[in-house]
Design a protein around this motif. Structure first.
Motif, PDB file in Angstrom:
ATOM      1  N   GLU A 166      34.418  54.663  14.381  1.00 37.06           N
ATOM      2  CA  GLU A 166      33.293  55.472  14.824  1.00 37.06           C
ATOM      3  C   GLU A 166      32.279  54.638  15.593  1.00 37.06           C
ATOM      4  N   GLY A 167      31.755  55.200  16.668  1.00 42.64           N
ATOM      5  CA  GLY A 167      30.704  54.522  17.414  1.00 42.64           C
ATOM      6  C   GLY A 167      31.236  53.628  18.521  1.00 42.64           C
ATOM      7  N   GLU A 168      32.558  53.386  18.560  1.00 48.51           N
ATOM      8  CA  GLU A 168      33.092  52.533  19.635  1.00 48.51           C
ATOM      9  C   GLU A 168      33.147  53.303  20.950  1.00 48.51           C
ATOM     10  N   THR A 169      33.042  52.563  22.041  1.00 49.26           N
ATOM     11  CA  THR A 169      33.198  53.137  23.366  1.00 49.26           C
ATOM     12  C   THR A 169      34.689  53.378  23.597  1.00 49.26           C
ATOM     13  N   MET A 170      35.034  54.507  24.233  1.00 51.76           N
ATOM     14  CA  MET A 170      36.460  54.806  24.431  1.00 51.76           C
ATOM     15  C   MET A 170      37.092  53.792  25.392  1.00 51.76           C
ATOM     16  N   GLY A 171      38.313  53.392  25.093  1.00 54.41           N
ATOM     17  CA  GLY A 171      38.999  52.416  25.949  1.00 54.41           C
ATOM     18  C   GLY A 171      40.323  52.966  26.479  1.00 54.41           C
TER      19      GLY A 171
END
Ligand code: FUL
Length: 622
Positions: A610-615
């Motif tokens: 949760e909270g990560e930038t999409m890669g």
């Protein structure tokens, strides 16, 4: 004393002088772990309802009636696997969807409810029989996570799971391994509840009770889970272990869901429990059969590369075959696997040092002499004296030899010791290191090296540091032939796509998604990736390769896919999960009914972290 008597006494003393073997350096393996490691390569079979429903993770709701292989033949599997050099096979008796490939009476969700053999089939029994016939060992995978059972998450399910395991371990003969998958994605059908259920992966399944059961029913079986106790997951599903690979873990530290799982590639150098690594990988991108992957089978050369990085890195190779809807191993998979085996045999065909006695800079004496390293007997080994943890092993030839491969084995029943070594060859009266593309640190059960071809009349192994006196039982040196120097580099992904832009994403970032370089990743802020095709087009699929770094970043777990004529709104064409994306970050594809649209919008409804930038390493639309 007359001189002859003195000589006779000396001779008899030498003959009877018993040199003690080096003391074990802890931790050491159990005998069954050594026997298991000697298998080196064995197969996985993923087969079940997923095969017929085009899924990687069944939700637990697929109808058993869809399970209808038309030509299922376990003997075809067994014969193929034997020809591919596999020593055993592990079958997914029950995957996460809960469907049992044997008629387990504890649930209706089993093969007896399928049309296969009019409900009289039993794939565990059929495979066990084929294995006996063709000399393969059998093992079973039983998923703890069960997305079908209504009581999943309660103590009652744990009893169910244990009785299921007992049933499986009682009726099908000896198994060499029991495979407990650590995956638990939360969501499931759960008897119709259709919700997310999380459990405490450390304690919920009551593993101590399971180990007791297995100790009494199948004492020879090695137990796999992320952290052992018999063998461990290698921390990826790509089929390789670290070049540095210790067969130990710190006891009690690793469990399913262990956040630092990438370190499982290397083991814990200071570990106190023997838990060797197993490299599980599928011959295709997915674990289960999908027709669209028929042309994406790993080539014999790719498999050979993985062999060097698994078996050759002190691990075992567990190679998966997704049995197809006919119930057979697909001809491409079978041909490539057999060719892979032939490549291995070819590359390591002639051991240039077989039967030679190398010069060694230190020797323990007694049975532990240099000649033991080339006598092809697993249980004889050269050892150094107590306190000697560095030594040279030198082979000299009558004339120069072409060399590019090396095999080294430590006598692991006494522990894993070597911490660093170098391989050198003689050129114009000086010793030069061979060129390789990985570190030379640990050896363990087996280390295979690929190095740039040298031509020399001498080669030596300088062991520079170890955890105790050295115990080496086998050394091989080879010329792998003309292609020896072509070290495999991963094929570029062939992602065909309609042209597009990514509005709102910085140019440099957007470029990473289309450069067809898997090593660069486009990171996108927010929870939506918008794709602009420039004009209305008929589209029917969306694809992306997740970030390929280790571990991958920005993994989208659940999604909605929207299409339309403007960047917002439009219609939702699909929603779902990217099954198993964390452990196996392969190309993800979403197929939908063809529709005319200019914009596609992937909305992440849940991220793995949760909270990560999409890669996105690569993106494609077709
Ligand atoms: C994973 C599972 O989630 C995959 O579906 C597959 O069975 C693989 C071998 O293990 O954890």
């Amino acid at each position: 004393m007359p001189a002859f008597a003195c000589a006779a006494l000396l001779a008899s003393c030498t003959a009877t002088r018993k040199v003690a073997p080096p003391e074990a350096v802890l931790p050491v393996p159990e005998a069954k772990q050594v026997a298991w490691q000697k298998m080196e390569t064995y197969a996985f079979i993923h087969f079940g309802l997923n095969t017929f429903n085009d899924r990687e993770w069944g939700y637990g709701d697929s109808d058993p009636k869809t399970f209808q292989p038309t030509r299922l033949d376990c003997e075809q599997w067994a014969k193929t696997l034997v020809a591919a050099g596999m020593k055993g096979v592990i079958l997914t008796a029950k995957h996460h969807d809960g469907f049992c490939l044997w008629p387990f009476e504890g649930t209706d969700y089993n093969i007896s409810r399928s049309p296969y053999k009019d409900g009289k089939g039993n794939i565990v029994a059929e495979l066990a029989e084929a294995c006996r016939k063709h000399g393969l060992k059998l093992a079973l995978y039983l998923s703890p996570w069960d997305r079908h059972q209504a009581n999943y998450g309660t103590p009652a399910y744990v009893d169910y799971f244990h009785s299921q395991l007992r049933d499986l371990m009682t009726h099908y003969g000896e198994v060499f391994e029991v495979w407990f998958d650590g995956a638990n994605g939360g969501d499931g059908w759960y008897g119709g509840a259709k919700e997310a259920r999380t459990i405490d992966r450390k304690d919920y399944y009551n593993y101590p009770r399971i180990y007791e059961m297995l100790d009494s029913l199948q004492p020879q079986a090695v137990i796999f889970s992320d952290g052992g106790p018999g063998c461990r997951w290698v921390g990826n599903e790509r089929g390789f272990a670290g070049a540095t690979n210790w067969s130990f873990l710190r006891k009690g530290e690793v469990y399913a869901g262990y956040p630092r799982y990438p370190e499982l590639q290397y083991g814990h150098a200071d570990g106190n429990q023997w838990v060797p690594a197993e490299c599980d990988v599928s011959i295709r991108p997915g674990w289960f059969y999908h027709p669209e992957e028929d042309d994406r089978v790993k080539t014999p050369e790719q498999l050979l590369d993985l062999y060097y990085r698994s078996v050759g890195h002190n691990a075992t190779l567990l190679l998966n075959f997704p049995v197809n809807r006919e119930g057979l191993i697909h001809p491409t998979d079978s041909a490539y696997a057999v060719q892979f085996r032939q490549l291995v045999l070819q590359e390591l065909k002639t051991n240039l040092v077989a039967g030679m006695t190398p010069e060694v800079s230190n020797e323990r004496g007694g049975d532990y002499v240099a000649a033991a390293m080339t006598d092809e007997d697993y249980d004889t080994y050269w050892a150094t004296e107590d306190g000697v943890t560095a030594a040279d092993i030198t082979f000299r030839f009558d004339r120069p030899q072409r060399m590019n491969r090396m095999l080294l084995q430590e006598y692991i029943p006494l522990g894993q010791r070597v911490k660093s070594f170098v391989v050198e060859y003689r050129a114009d009266d000086q010793w030069l290191p061979v060129r390789l593309n990985e570190e030379t640190t640990t050896i363990g059960y087996k280390r295979l090296l690929r190095f740039e071809t040298v031509e020399s009349d001498a080669i030596r192994i300088r062991i520079t540091d170890a955890r105790g006196p050295l115990c080496i039982n086998n050394v091989g040196v080879y010329d792998a032939g003309a292609k020896a120097d072509v070290l495999f580099t991963e094929q570029k992904s062939q992602l065909e796509s309609r042209p597009f832009t990514l509005p709102g994403v910085k140019e440099e970032q957007a470029a990473a998604a289309t450069d067809r370089n898997e090593q660069t990743t486009c990171f996108v802020e927010g929870d939506e990736l918008v794709i602009d095709l420039g004009e209305e087009r008929t589209v029917s699929s969306f694809h992306f390769l997740p970030d390929q770094s280790e571990p991958s970043k920005g993994l989208v777990a659940n999604y909605e896919l929207w299409v339309g004529t403007s960047p917002e709104g439009g219609q939702k064409v699909k929603e779902g999960e990217f099954s198993n994306i964390q452990n196996n970050p392969i190309l993800q594809s979403v197929y939908f009914t063809p529709v005319s649209a200019r914009y596609l919008r992937l909305k992440a409804t849940r991220m793995i972290h949760e909270g990560e930038t999409m890669g996105f390493a690569e993106v494609a639309v077709r």
